[in-house]
Design an enzyme around this catalytic site. Structure first.
Site, short mmCIF file in Angstrom:
data_model
loop_
_atom_site.label_atom_id
_atom_site.label_comp_id
_atom_site.label_asym_id
_atom_site.label_seq_id
_atom_site.Cartn_x
_atom_site.Cartn_y
_atom_site.Cartn_z
N LYS A 125 0.83 -1.20 0.00
CA LYS A 125 0.00 0.00 0.00
C LYS A 125 0.86 1.26 0.00
CE LYS A 125 -2.00 1.66 3.68
NZ LYS A 125 -2.87 1.84 4.86
N ASP A 143 -6.62 1.27 0.87
CA ASP A 143 -6.69 1.36 2.33
C ASP A 143 -8.10 0.97 2.77
OD1 ASP A 143 -8.26 3.48 1.56
OD2 ASP A 143 -7.28 4.96 2.82
#
Length: 229
Positions: A125, A143
């Site tokens: 991420k 997220d």
């Protein structure tokens, strides 16, 4: 209840509206170069952007290069970031990252996934955020907000973040892909929130496939009754 995937037409309308609402979306983390962004995103894990900004607004004027932060050492860095969750492990990871950047990358942030993910505390991420925001690459950092929006609306239904990421990259039209990460995060953060989504205010509720949206105020489609001549 399984949510149906959006159609191509729904997805096109969805992003056209998000683009009209925020023509130039940006991350809410404060940064002025790729290294500051890398540090800020690393610190933001399980923490709010607001809390990270409060810390980095004091840190970056003092130290905003790998050499300067590395010179602070772990204990020195902790003094700046101790208000952020998990600051002990984050301080260690940032210092280790600085050392690697100095020794292996000429103090520059790498612009490829392999080298980024090799840095301590940098997962997929974080790498995606840096690649997209700092280097303009068409990546998607999923997220909690994007995972929720993707699954709830039917934009990208997936059991885990990787499935949602891959689905998003596949279905989002090229004209929207670079900014879509920011649009989705901001939509999830301020409208499509977890417990009480603001469906009554949502600009894309009519192309959303979430069956429960009407319970949260989304306007129902108008049914036109046939009138006998």
């Amino acid at each position: 209840m399984t949510v149906k995937n959006m159609t191509k037409k729904q997805i096109q309308i969805f992003f056209e509206r998000l683009r009209a609402q925020r023509p130039h979306p940006e991350t809410e983390l404060n940064y002025s170069n790729p290294f500051e962004l890398l540090v800020a995103v690393t610190l933001s894990a399980q923490a709010t952007d607001v809390s990270v900004n409060k810390a980095t607004d004091k840190l970056f004027p003092i130290a905003n290069t790998p050499e300067a932060i590395y010179a602070l050492d772990v204990d020195g860095l902790k003094e700046y970031i101790k208000t952020i969750g998990l600051y002990n492990s984050k301080a260690e990871n940032v210092i280790k990252t600085c050392k690697i950047l100095i020794d292996k990358h000429n103090s520059q942030v790498p612009d490829n996934r392999a080298d980024l993910e090799a840095l301590p505390g940098v997962g997929r991420k974080t790498a995606n955020v840096v690649l997209n925001t700092a280097f303009g690459q068409p990546t998607m950092a999923v997220d909690t907000h994007i995972f929720r929006v993707g699954n709830r609306t039917g934009l990208a239904v997936g059991k885990n973040v990787l499935e949602v990421e891959e689905r998003l990259i596949k279905v989002i039209p090229k004209e929207f892909i670079l900014d879509s990460h920011h649009w989705l995060i901001l939509h999830g953060r301020y409208c499509c929130i977890a417990r009480k989504p603001k469906c009554a205010e949502c600009i894309v509720s009519d192309v959303c496939n979430w069956p429960e949206r009407y319970e949260f105020g989304a306007p129902r489609p108008i049914k036109i009754k046939e009138v006998d001549a």
